[in-house]
Scaffold this motif. Structure first.
Motif, PDB file in Angstrom:
ATOM      1  N   VAL A   1       4.024 -11.327 -13.371  1.00  0.00           N
ATOM      2  CA  VAL A   1       3.350 -12.628 -13.024  1.00  0.00           C
ATOM      3  C   VAL A   1       2.873 -12.426 -11.856  1.00  0.00           C
ATOM      4  O   VAL A   1       1.463 -12.869 -12.349  1.00  0.00           O
ATOM      5  CB  VAL A   1       4.275 -13.372 -13.697  1.00  0.00           C
ATOM      6  N   ASP A   2       3.425 -12.261 -10.567  1.00  0.00           N
ATOM      7  CA  ASP A   2       2.451 -11.842  -9.774  1.00  0.00           C
ATOM      8  C   ASP A   2       1.048 -11.010  -9.674  1.00  0.00           C
ATOM      9  O   ASP A   2       1.779  -9.724 -10.391  1.00  0.00           O
ATOM     10  CB  ASP A   2       3.501 -11.384  -8.911  1.00  0.00           C
ATOM     11  N   MET A   3       0.203 -11.308  -9.375  1.00  0.00           N
ATOM     12  CA  MET A   3      -1.213 -10.272  -9.255  1.00  0.00           C
ATOM     13  C   MET A   3      -0.293  -9.820  -7.931  1.00  0.00           C
ATOM     14  O   MET A   3      -0.378 -10.216  -7.020  1.00  0.00           O
ATOM     15  CB  MET A   3      -2.483 -11.350  -8.716  1.00  0.00           C
ATOM     16  N   PRO A   4      -1.422  -8.469  -7.619  1.00  0.00           N
ATOM     17  CA  PRO A   4      -0.059  -7.584  -7.058  1.00  0.00           C
ATOM     18  C   PRO A   4      -1.397  -7.805  -5.427  1.00  0.00           C
ATOM     19  O   PRO A   4      -3.114  -8.378  -5.748  1.00  0.00           O
ATOM     20  CB  PRO A   4      -0.785  -5.979  -7.519  1.00  0.00           C
ATOM     21  N   SER A   5      -1.622  -7.021  -4.357  1.00  0.00           N
ATOM     22  CA  SER A   5      -2.316  -7.371  -3.398  1.00  0.00           C
ATOM     23  C   SER A   5      -3.644  -5.989  -3.927  1.00  0.00           C
ATOM     24  O   SER A   5      -3.827  -5.829  -5.090  1.00  0.00           O
ATOM     25  CB  SER A   5      -2.253  -6.040  -2.397  1.00  0.00           C
ATOM     26  N   SER A   6      -4.721  -6.090  -3.477  1.00  0.00           N
ATOM     27  CA  SER A   6      -5.926  -5.682  -3.818  1.00  0.00           C
ATOM     28  C   SER A   6      -5.134  -4.063  -4.047  1.00  0.00           C
ATOM     29  O   SER A   6      -4.380  -3.204  -3.313  1.00  0.00           O
ATOM     30  CB  SER A   6      -6.902  -5.527  -2.837  1.00  0.00           C
ATOM     31  N   ASP A   7      -6.433  -3.529  -5.080  1.00  0.00           N
ATOM     32  CA  ASP A   7      -6.557  -2.180  -5.221  1.00  0.00           C
ATOM     33  C   ASP A   7      -6.232  -1.241  -3.702  1.00  0.00           C
ATOM     34  O   ASP A   7      -5.232  -0.387  -3.740  1.00  0.00           O
ATOM     35  CB  ASP A   7      -7.113  -1.342  -6.170  1.00  0.00           C
ATOM     36  N   HIS A   8      -7.368  -1.800  -3.159  1.00  0.00           N
ATOM     37  CA  HIS A   8      -7.878  -0.584  -1.914  1.00  0.00           C
ATOM     38  C   HIS A   8      -6.111  -0.654  -1.222  1.00  0.00           C
ATOM     39  O   HIS A   8      -5.768   0.204  -0.244  1.00  0.00           O
ATOM     40  CB  HIS A   8      -8.677  -1.006  -1.049  1.00  0.00           C
ATOM     41  N   HIS A   9      -5.455  -1.670  -0.606  1.00  0.00           N
ATOM     42  CA  HIS A   9      -4.672  -2.351  -0.055  1.00  0.00           C
ATOM     43  C   HIS A   9      -3.074  -1.497  -0.225  1.00  0.00           C
ATOM     44  O   HIS A   9      -2.468  -0.817  -0.011  1.00  0.00           O
ATOM     45  CB  HIS A   9      -3.781  -3.307   0.355  1.00  0.00           C
ATOM     46  N   ARG A  10      -2.760  -1.393  -1.650  1.00  0.00           N
ATOM     47  CA  ARG A  10      -1.332  -0.576  -1.848  1.00  0.00           C
ATOM     48  C   ARG A  10      -2.347   0.774  -1.902  1.00  0.00           C
ATOM     49  O   ARG A  10      -1.287   1.576  -1.806  1.00  0.00           O
ATOM     50  CB  ARG A  10      -1.669  -0.883  -4.146  1.00  0.00           C
ATOM     51  N   LEU A  11      -2.826   1.055  -2.640  1.00  0.00           N
ATOM     52  CA  LEU A  11      -3.468   3.105  -2.024  1.00  0.00           C
ATOM     53  C   LEU A  11      -3.561   3.214  -1.271  1.00  0.00           C
ATOM     54  O   LEU A  11      -2.749   4.127  -1.168  1.00  0.00           O
ATOM     55  CB  LEU A  11      -4.627   3.072  -2.654  1.00  0.00           C
ATOM     56  N   LYS A  12      -3.994   2.033  -0.014  1.00  0.00           N
ATOM     57  CA  LYS A  12      -3.941   2.481   1.223  1.00  0.00           C
ATOM     58  C   LYS A  12      -2.685   2.934   1.494  1.00  0.00           C
ATOM     59  O   LYS A  12      -2.101   4.326   1.836  1.00  0.00           O
ATOM     60  CB  LYS A  12      -4.746   1.319   2.395  1.00  0.00           C
ATOM     61  N   MET A  13      -1.850   2.111   1.363  1.00  0.00           N
ATOM     62  CA  MET A  13      -0.366   2.375   2.103  1.00  0.00           C
ATOM     63  C   MET A  13       0.813   3.442   0.953  1.00  0.00           C
ATOM     64  O   MET A  13       1.826   4.237   2.004  1.00  0.00           O
ATOM     65  CB  MET A  13       0.375   0.950   1.284  1.00  0.00           C
TER      66      MET A  13
ATOM     67  N   LYS B   1       0.893  -5.053   8.887  1.00  0.00           N
ATOM     68  CA  LYS B   1       0.745  -5.974  10.137  1.00  0.00           C
ATOM     69  C   LYS B   1      -0.616  -6.288  10.256  1.00  0.00           C
ATOM     70  O   LYS B   1      -1.374  -7.273  10.763  1.00  0.00           O
ATOM     71  CB  LYS B   1       1.765  -5.282  11.368  1.00  0.00           C
ATOM     72  N   GLU B   2      -1.598  -5.159  10.712  1.00  0.00           N
ATOM     73  CA  GLU B   2      -3.006  -5.059  10.186  1.00  0.00           C
ATOM     74  C   GLU B   2      -3.373  -5.675  10.109  1.00  0.00           C
ATOM     75  O   GLU B   2      -5.136  -6.820  10.298  1.00  0.00           O
ATOM     76  CB  GLU B   2      -2.936  -3.579  10.978  1.00  0.00           C
ATOM     77  N   ASN B   3      -3.607  -5.547   8.186  1.00  0.00           N
ATOM     78  CA  ASN B   3      -4.285  -6.568   7.273  1.00  0.00           C
ATOM     79  C   ASN B   3      -3.665  -7.733   7.024  1.00  0.00           C
ATOM     80  O   ASN B   3      -4.185  -8.156   6.395  1.00  0.00           O
ATOM     81  CB  ASN B   3      -4.346  -5.185   6.227  1.00  0.00           C
ATOM     82  N   HIS B   4      -2.637  -8.198   7.475  1.00  0.00           N
ATOM     83  CA  HIS B   4      -1.744  -9.519   7.288  1.00  0.00           C
ATOM     84  C   HIS B   4      -1.607  -9.829   6.288  1.00  0.00           C
ATOM     85  O   HIS B   4      -1.659 -10.424   6.024  1.00  0.00           O
ATOM     86  CB  HIS B   4      -3.144 -10.464   7.771  1.00  0.00           C
ATOM     87  N   LEU B   5      -1.405  -8.494   5.831  1.00  0.00           N
ATOM     88  CA  LEU B   5      -0.851  -8.418   3.788  1.00  0.00           C
ATOM     89  C   LEU B   5       0.798  -9.710   4.265  1.00  0.00           C
ATOM     90  O   LEU B   5       1.597  -9.701   4.706  1.00  0.00           O
ATOM     91  CB  LEU B   5      -0.730  -7.450   3.349  1.00  0.00           C
TER      92      LEU B   5
END
Length: 187
Positions: free
Chosen positions: A45-57, A180-184
């Motif tokens: 049900v929760d929307m994920p973090s942005s595609d960009h952030h999840r892909l980078k991680m 930490k750098e992106n305050h996720l």
């Protein structure tokens, strides 16, 4: 070629994910594993973090493993990510290879809720990554591999970050630094 497929939101990816992939790679004698980050899981049900952030991680977490690749096809699609659609895409892309879709016991328990699940079983070999202490598979259509499991939860990590609780021990150092750098997950 024997190819393992592992989908998820990876929000965030953690060492438990990577550990399971490496154990499956060894147990099944795979040639490679493809991680498939979802745009939006139909059962979450929760929307994920942005595609960009999840892909980078995810790139940080699996970048040192030459047998693990990332396929962003689901991220390029609109709306909810259905495994059936991804399976059709990957069967076209890898027509002569054996595709093993790796799932955990939680996904096995909810498999009958999956979109077109009966057709999926005809398209892919499903592998349940079973905990040594938690054998649940009772269906011969599924392959089972037992492995030690690192009990780490993306949900708990997100909650701890929101609460200001320590999480470094549950993340790859580069993934932790990126968060930490992106305050996720802070709000």
């Amino acid at each position: 070629m024997k190819i393992g497929l592992f989908g998820g939101t990876f929000d965030p990816v953690h060492p438990g994910h990577v550990h399971a992939l490496v154990e499956a790679y060894i147990a099944l004698g795979l040639d490679k594993i493809i991680c498939i980050p979802a745009k939006q899981s139909p059962l979450k049900v929760d929307m994920p973090s942005s595609d960009h952030h999840r892909l980078k991680m995810l790139e940080y977490a699996v970048g040192n493993y030459d047998f693990i690749e990332i396929d962003t096809w689901e991220m390029s699609q609109k709306g909810v990510s259905y495994t059936y659609d991804t399976a059709v895409h990957l069967k076209t892309k890898y027509p002569n290879d054996t595709l093993y879709f790796l799932i955990g016991t939680d996904q096995y328990r909810s498999f009958e809720k999956w979109y077109r699940h009966d057709e999926l079983l005809k398209m892919l070999s499903f592998v349940v990554m079973d905990r040594y202490s938690d054998s649940v598979v009772q269906d011969e259509r599924f392959i089972t591999i037992s492995q030690p499991v690192l009990e780490i939860s993306s949900t708990v990590i997100r909650q701890r970050i929101r609460n200001g609780t320590e999480v470094r021990h549950q993340l790859d150092p580069e993934v932790y630094q990126y968060i930490k750098e992106n305050h996720l997950y802070e709000a």
